[in-house]
Every structure is written in C-alpha cells, then in structure tokens.
Scaffold this motif. Structure first.
Motif, PDB file in Angstrom:
ATOM      1  N   ILE A 163      -0.370  -3.459  -0.240  1.00  0.00           N
ATOM      2  CA  ILE A 163      -0.004  -2.061  -0.011  1.00  0.00           C
ATOM      3  C   ILE A 163       0.429  -1.898   1.437  1.00  0.00           C
ATOM      4  O   ILE A 163      -0.373  -2.052   2.369  1.00  0.00           O
ATOM      5  CB  ILE A 163      -1.178  -1.115  -0.336  1.00  0.00           C
ATOM      6  N   LEU A 168       4.639   2.278  -0.082  1.00  0.00           N
ATOM      7  CA  LEU A 168       4.310   3.671  -0.378  1.00  0.00           C
ATOM      8  C   LEU A 168       5.495   4.591  -0.148  1.00  0.00           C
ATOM      9  O   LEU A 168       5.589   5.659  -0.762  1.00  0.00           O
ATOM     10  CB  LEU A 168       3.119   4.121   0.457  1.00  0.00           C
ATOM     11  N   TYR A 171       7.561   4.003  -3.483  1.00  0.00           N
ATOM     12  CA  TYR A 171       6.936   4.283  -4.776  1.00  0.00           C
ATOM     13  C   TYR A 171       5.939   5.429  -4.631  1.00  0.00           C
ATOM     14  O   TYR A 171       4.943   5.296  -3.920  1.00  0.00           O
ATOM     15  CB  TYR A 171       6.197   3.041  -5.309  1.00  0.00           C
ATOM     16  N   GLU A 172       6.218   6.533  -5.324  1.00  0.00           N
ATOM     17  CA  GLU A 172       5.234   7.608  -5.331  1.00  0.00           C
ATOM     18  C   GLU A 172       4.055   7.228  -6.217  1.00  0.00           C
ATOM     19  O   GLU A 172       2.909   7.584  -5.932  1.00  0.00           O
ATOM     20  CB  GLU A 172       5.862   8.912  -5.836  1.00  0.00           C
ATOM     21  N   ILE A 174       2.126   3.917  -8.134  1.00  0.00           N
ATOM     22  CA  ILE A 174       1.961   2.468  -8.230  1.00  0.00           C
ATOM     23  C   ILE A 174       1.484   2.162  -9.650  1.00  0.00           C
ATOM     24  O   ILE A 174       0.468   2.717 -10.100  1.00  0.00           O
ATOM     25  CB  ILE A 174       0.944   1.946  -7.200  1.00  0.00           C
ATOM     26  N   HIS A 223      -1.158   7.542  -8.102  1.00  0.00           N
ATOM     27  CA  HIS A 223      -0.432   8.129  -6.969  1.00  0.00           C
ATOM     28  C   HIS A 223      -0.745   7.352  -5.700  1.00  0.00           C
ATOM     29  O   HIS A 223      -1.877   6.938  -5.457  1.00  0.00           O
ATOM     30  CB  HIS A 223      -0.807   9.605  -6.800  1.00  0.00           C
ATOM     31  N   ARG A 224       0.284   7.202  -4.888  1.00  0.00           N
ATOM     32  CA  ARG A 224       0.167   6.370  -3.686  1.00  0.00           C
ATOM     33  C   ARG A 224      -0.895   6.865  -2.716  1.00  0.00           C
ATOM     34  O   ARG A 224      -1.471   6.078  -1.952  1.00  0.00           O
ATOM     35  CB  ARG A 224       1.514   6.310  -2.959  1.00  0.00           C
ATOM     36  N   ASP A 225      -1.181   8.199  -2.725  1.00  0.00           N
ATOM     37  CA  ASP A 225      -2.138   8.720  -1.745  1.00  0.00           C
ATOM     38  C   ASP A 225      -3.531   8.129  -1.940  1.00  0.00           C
ATOM     39  O   ASP A 225      -4.327   8.087  -0.984  1.00  0.00           O
ATOM     40  CB  ASP A 225      -2.206  10.242  -1.835  1.00  0.00           C
ATOM     41  N   PHE A 227      -4.273   5.077  -2.395  1.00  0.00           N
ATOM     42  CA  PHE A 227      -4.370   3.826  -1.645  1.00  0.00           C
ATOM     43  C   PHE A 227      -4.530   4.082  -0.149  1.00  0.00           C
ATOM     44  O   PHE A 227      -5.030   3.228   0.581  1.00  0.00           O
ATOM     45  CB  PHE A 227      -3.141   2.953  -1.919  1.00  0.00           C
ATOM     46  N   ARG A 228      -4.084   5.258   0.306  1.00  0.00           N
ATOM     47  CA  ARG A 228      -4.208   5.557   1.741  1.00  0.00           C
ATOM     48  C   ARG A 228      -5.656   5.758   2.159  1.00  0.00           C
ATOM     49  O   ARG A 228      -5.978   5.697   3.338  1.00  0.00           O
ATOM     50  CB  ARG A 228      -3.390   6.790   2.097  1.00  0.00           C
TER      51      ARG A 228
END
Length: 669
Positions: A163, A168, A171-172, A174, A223-225, A227-228
């Motif tokens: 990641i 990110l 891709y919105e 994953i 959603h990518r958020d 992973f943040r």
C-alpha cells in the motif's frame, strides 16, 4: 376501542367449515415476519424464544378453563414447549399479546426446521391450533476449505508494491479475494481485519461485506481510507465468514503486506485566538477591527507541504488557506464572525480542518470562545468599523445667538446646547458621549426606560461658553458622539460647526494711494495717478496677519460728500491671499471699472473702503472703519459746469501719468 388493562379488543373466533380458527402469532421475538425461512438468529437461539399470542374469543367461561399451549414440532415429533391455564378471572386480568417461551435447550440442534404453533384446549371441545409458523435453527458455522487459506490482493501489482500513496491515489477501492468456505448460503458476510500484528488485536473487524447470492465472486471492495489507519511497515490482513444466523468461522490465515504512506495529520492542537484578542476572555468589535485570527499554535503530527486549513467558526467556513508554517494564523472576516440575524452575546464553537488532496478532512478538537458584537444603535454596512454612518448627526444650537450649527460672540458666555435623535432600539443604560473638537467627552446622555427611536434628546451638561472659547474659532469644528452598551462603542459622523466667538481684531484702515486736493481733501480729476484707471488702495499688512490669510475688500459710493445716499451699483468687492511680499510693501487693491464703480460719483460725492481678514475660513478681524477709509470725490473744476471725463484735456487724454493697477484674486461687481 381498547379493553381496560388488556390492550386491543380480542380477535373473534373464525369459522371455516365449522372448525374454530385462531390468528397467527402476533410476534416471535428475533424472527422477522418478512424472513421466509424464519431463521432464528444469534443471540435468540441461545435464550428462551419469546412467542407473543393475540387474545382469542370468547375465552373461558364460568366453571370452564382454557389451556394455552405452545407446540414445538421437529422431525414429526411434537412437544408442548410452554403452557398456561386460564379461568374466567385470570383470562380477563391477563395482558395480551400474551407471551409463552420455548426453552433455550429446545434449540440445541445444529440444523433443524421447526413447525411452531399455539393451541387452545378446552374440556369437552375440540382442540384448536393456530396457523403454523415455520422456523429454521442453524448452528453450523461456515468453515474455510483449508486452514492455510488467506485473503490476497486481486491486483498483483498491489501485492508486490504493498500500500503506497500511488496505489491509494489510483484506487478508491482495493479489491481483496476471499478464500472459499463450506456451507455457503445467501446473505453470508465476510469481515476483514487489518492490523500491524497477527492475530489482530483488538479482535474488531475493520470492514464487513454481504454476499447476497451464493454464486457471487468472493471479492471484498475495501475503501482506501481503511488502509491509511495502518502504521507504516509490515501489516496483516485476515478474514472471517458469517452466515445469516450469526454463526462465524475461525479466522483465516493472515497475509502480510507492506504499508508505505505519508502519515496522516494527527494530534491536532486545539485552536487558539491570536493575541492580544481574548486576553479579557471576550471577543468584541475592537478585536474585530484589529483582526480576529484563529491560530494553529504548533505543528501537528504528519504535517506535509501542501496541507491546507479551513477554519469553521460556528460551522461557517473560512476560505481554504495553504499552511506555510507554524504557528499558523487564519484571519476570520467579519462576514463569518457576525452571526446571521439579530446580534447577541454567544459562545462560539471553533475548530479547523486540515485538508489534503484526495483525503477526507481531518478535524481538530472544538474549542468555544465568548463573543459579543452587540452595539448601542443599528448595525451598518461598514461594520465592524467604529464610524457608523447610520447614526444621526448632532444638532448644535447657540444658547446666546440662537444660531443652528454656528456660534458667534453672543455664545461666548451662554455656550451651546447639543441635541440628537436616538438610534433604533435604544436600551436603558446605554450611554451617548459627546466630543467637542479635540475635547471630550464633555457631555453625556444615558438612555432612560421609555426612550424610543427618533426621540430628540439633549446632552447634559450644555457645552459651556468657556469651553467654546478655549477651543477657539473654527470654520468647521467637528462635533460628534459615541454610543456604548458597556461592551462596544460606535462613532457617529461629525457635525461641522462654524465657530467665530473670538473678539475681532481692529486692523488699520486702508490707505488711498492718490494725491488729494483742497482744504477738505477731495479725490479729483487732477489727482495722480489718474482715477480713470481705477482708485488704488493700500491695505497695511501687520501682525497678527500671516501668510495664507485672505483679505476681503469692500468699496461703496455715495451721492453726498458726508457718506450718505449710497449709489446702487457702485459696490465693489475684491480679495487677495497674503504672500510674503505683502509684508514688505503692503497689499494693493484697485477699484474698477471706471464706468460703474467710480464715474457715478461726480459732484461733491464720497466713498468708503474697508476690509476683513479671514484665516482658515474664520473671521480674524476687520479694518477699524476710521477716517482713512473714507474719501470725498469731486470731478467738477471750479466754475465748471460738467464733471470731467476721460479724454478731457489733462485727464486721461494721454498726457497724464499712466500706471497699471495691482492684481487681485477676485473682483466682483
């Protein structure tokens, strides 16, 4: 209509081919009526199952009982799960719908289809059953095919890179492939756990997705958020499957991957207000005039160049501003500071959001600040400026002279009264303070109960004559007032008052610059320079005259030689502004033209000359109007019948002395 203590009226018995019918269950708690399978979901399959039954009619009668039974039937075997016996009195006192319970140990089967009904038994009558409700008991959890199976990224590039910010940004969502599990049914769910340790701790999933169809690909769209939220470095993901009954599988094997992201903004400090505003724990209009600014006092965790901030003042956003350093300030404009509608003191919640491209906002903690932008008087378009042009100007009346916005010698002792019309919505206790020129406040008015808009009020005390004299003459003395509600002030526009109360200075009379003739001197045709070129006067320039003062000169002709019977049209006015040269030789004024200002004075006539001195528009003094400012005129020769005219022998015939008149600033007939 309800029956007392028993809820709605009972459902009447229904007849079908002579057989008594009962209503379906009012409710089976934990089993939605809309579920066609009647699935008993967790946790209801681990506790007594509550079954709610409507009231039936007519119920037990005197001397007879009704037994209400709850029938649980599995695999053709029928059991009475619960029952109650009603007589006429207990039936009338019971609350309906009435609850019977299936014991928890009846639901220990792993997978079973149940037929549930209730039955009314009355001695001497056939038993009556309700319509059946089909239920399903499912305790078989889903199981992954192999304990070593684990989720994996669908995109092989993500699997190899991990990641990253680039991933990110592109891709919105994953996509993650889920391993297959046994006993798959409709509406199964798969939960995803993301963590920097394995097994994950705490055991709380980060995402769950429902698969409505059994042939649907087992792919999670995350959603990518999510992973943040992971720290940089090695991370792990694992999954768990749930069926519709709430049974769940063991955790799958975990898959590790790398996270390499720019840290998100974190540990945002609460907003502050830039000093010195709020030192007194209240934001007021003087603070707004100086500029109220919200401060991010220190750098937050994860700051990155390109971050921007949006301040939210009571939910009203200030335009997004790029952050260039710390502490960082954002000035809040008046349009945001001022609450919509009527002003009032309020506690304002303030926070800010860090904005980063492609990311949701990161909100700071909220902090409240006390504000009071109320004023005595109506608000105005240029707020929060101190000068409020919507306030009415004062009116100044000379107590001695009776003049309006003008004071003269008569007001030196009597002074002046000052009045003004009240602003909108005056409140008792608000104070108007009067300023006279550079002095003040010199008088006040305190709003009284019952005072209303546009009411004419008088400042107290009057402006004394001594104060008027001390402030001195002024062609446009500024007089104004302020309003105060104890928190904020407003400044009204100036009223310019023409003040000329100082004693006038008697300056020397003007001097005629011609030769005069006779024992009682006259200006004649023999006077030199010749008067056909104009009558020349000298104004003595003496102290306290000064450079820039203006001389206004006046001449008037008369028919008689004793300065009576003025001749209409002979009036002359001229002016000049003093320069340094005038203090050496004096200032000259020439009365012209001959035809209208001089020629009408013919036989034993006369004229007067006088002047006034003005400084900055205010009268400084005037000539004393003594004998030097008077002259007799006679243009007849002894024994002659007619007054001389230009061209006569010896008078403006080209042989007499020629001269040029001095220039003047302004000449008016």
């Amino acid at each position: 209509m309800d029956t007392p203590g028993n809820g709605p009226l009972p459902t009447l018995r229904k007849q079908r081919n002579g057989v008594l019918m009962l209503d379906p269950f009012a409710e089976i708690v934990g089993v939605p009526v809309s579920d066609p399978d009647g699935l008993i979901v967790s946790p209801y399959n681990a506790m007594p199952l509550e079954c709610c039954i409507k009231k039936w009619a007519p119920g037990p009668t005197l001397g007879r009982t009704n037994t209400l039974q709850l029938i649980w039937k599995v695999g053709g075997v029928e059991r009475v799960a619960d029952f109650v016996v009603f007589d006429e009195i207990s039936f009338a006192a019971a609350t309906f719908p009435y609850s019977l319970y299936v014991p928890a140990h009846y639901m220990m089967d792993f997978d079973a289809v149940i037929e549930l009904r209730y039955r009314v038994v009355e001695e001497g009558s056939p038993d009556v059953d309700s319509p059946p409700r089909m239920l399903r008991l499912d305790r078989n959890p889903p199981v992954f095919v192999s304990p070593s199976d684990h989720p994996e990224f669908v995109d092989s590039d993500i699997a190899s890179s991990g990641i990253t910010e680039s991933v990110l940004a592109n891709y919105e969502f994953i996509e993650i492939k889920v391993p297959k599990f046994l006993v798959r049914e409709r509406d199964d769910q798969v939960a995803l756990y993301l963590s920097d340790e394995t097994p994950p701790f705490p055991m709380i999933y980060d995402y769950i997705q429902t698969f409505h169809f059994i042939d649907e690909p087992l792919v999670l769209r995350v959603h990518r958020d999510l992973f943040r939220a992971l720290p940089n470095g090695r991370a792990y993901m694992t999954v768990r499957a749930y069926d519709r009954a709430g049974n769940y599988s063991p955790l799958s094997a975990s898959m590790d991957f790398m996270v390499n992201l720019i840290p998100s903004p974190g540990r945002l400090p609460p907003p502050e207000i830039r000093p010195p505003a709020y030192y007194d724990l209240l934001l007021k209009r003087d603070d707004a005039r100086a500029g109220i600014a919200v401060v991010i006092p220190t750098q937050y965790d994860g700051y990155a160049p390109g971050d921007a901030v949006v301040v939210l003042w009571h939910g009203r956003p200030v335009a997004e501003t790029p952050i260039t350093g710390f502490p960082f300030t954002v000035t809040v404009p008046w349009s945001i500071l001022r609450i919509p509608g009527p002003l009032m003191r309020e506690s304002v919640p303030v926070q800010y959001e860090i904005r980063r491209a492609g990311r949701p906002p990161f909100p700071s903690p909220v902090r409240s600040f006390e504000t009071d932008f109320t004023i005595a008087g109506q608000d105005h378009a240029n707020a929060p400026a101190l000068l409020n042009a919507s306030l009415t100007k004062v009116q100044v009346f000379g107590n001695g002279s009776g003049l309006f916005n003008e004071l003269d010698l008569r007001d030196r002792i009597a002074g002046a009264s000052v009045w003004v019309r009240l602003y909108m919505d005056p409140q008792p206790g608000q104070v108007l303070s009067l300023y006279w020129g550079n002095r003040g406040p010199v008088a006040y008015y305190t709003v009284q109960p019952g005072d209303v808009y546009d009411q004419l009020i008088r400042f107290v005390p009057d402006v004394s004559g001594s104060l008027v004299v001390e402030e001195g003459n002024h062609p446009g003395l500024p007089v104004h007032y302020t309003t105060s509600n104890g928190v904020n002030e407003q400044l009204a526009p100036d009223t310019l008052v023409n003040v000329h109360v100082d004693p006038l200075i008697d300056f020397p009379d003007p001097e005629i610059k011609h030769t005069l003739h006779g024992s009682v001197p006259y200006l004649t045709c023999a006077s030199r320079p010749a008067i056909c070129h104009g009558v020349r006067w000298k104004v003595p320039v003496v102290a306290p005259m000064d450079v820039g003062d203006v001389i206004y000169f006046f001449w008037q002709g008369f028919r008689a030689n004793n300065w009576s019977d003025p001749i209409l049209g002979t009036e002359f006015e001229g002016s000049l502004t003093l320069i340094s040269e005038h203090f050496i030789n004096g200032a000259e004024i020439v009365v012209l033209p001959w035809e209208t200002k001089i020629e009408p004075m013919r036989n034993f006539a006369s004229a007067t000359a006088k002047y006034f001195v003005y400084r900055n528009g205010a009268l400084l003094g005037k000539s004393s109007e003594g004998p030097k400012g008077r002259v007799r005129i006679d243009r007849k020769s002894p024994g002659g019948d007619y007054p001389c005219q230009p061209g006569d022998p010896g008078f403006c015939d080209g042989t007499d002395l020629q001269w040029l008149p001095a220039a003047v600033d302004d000449t008016r007939e």
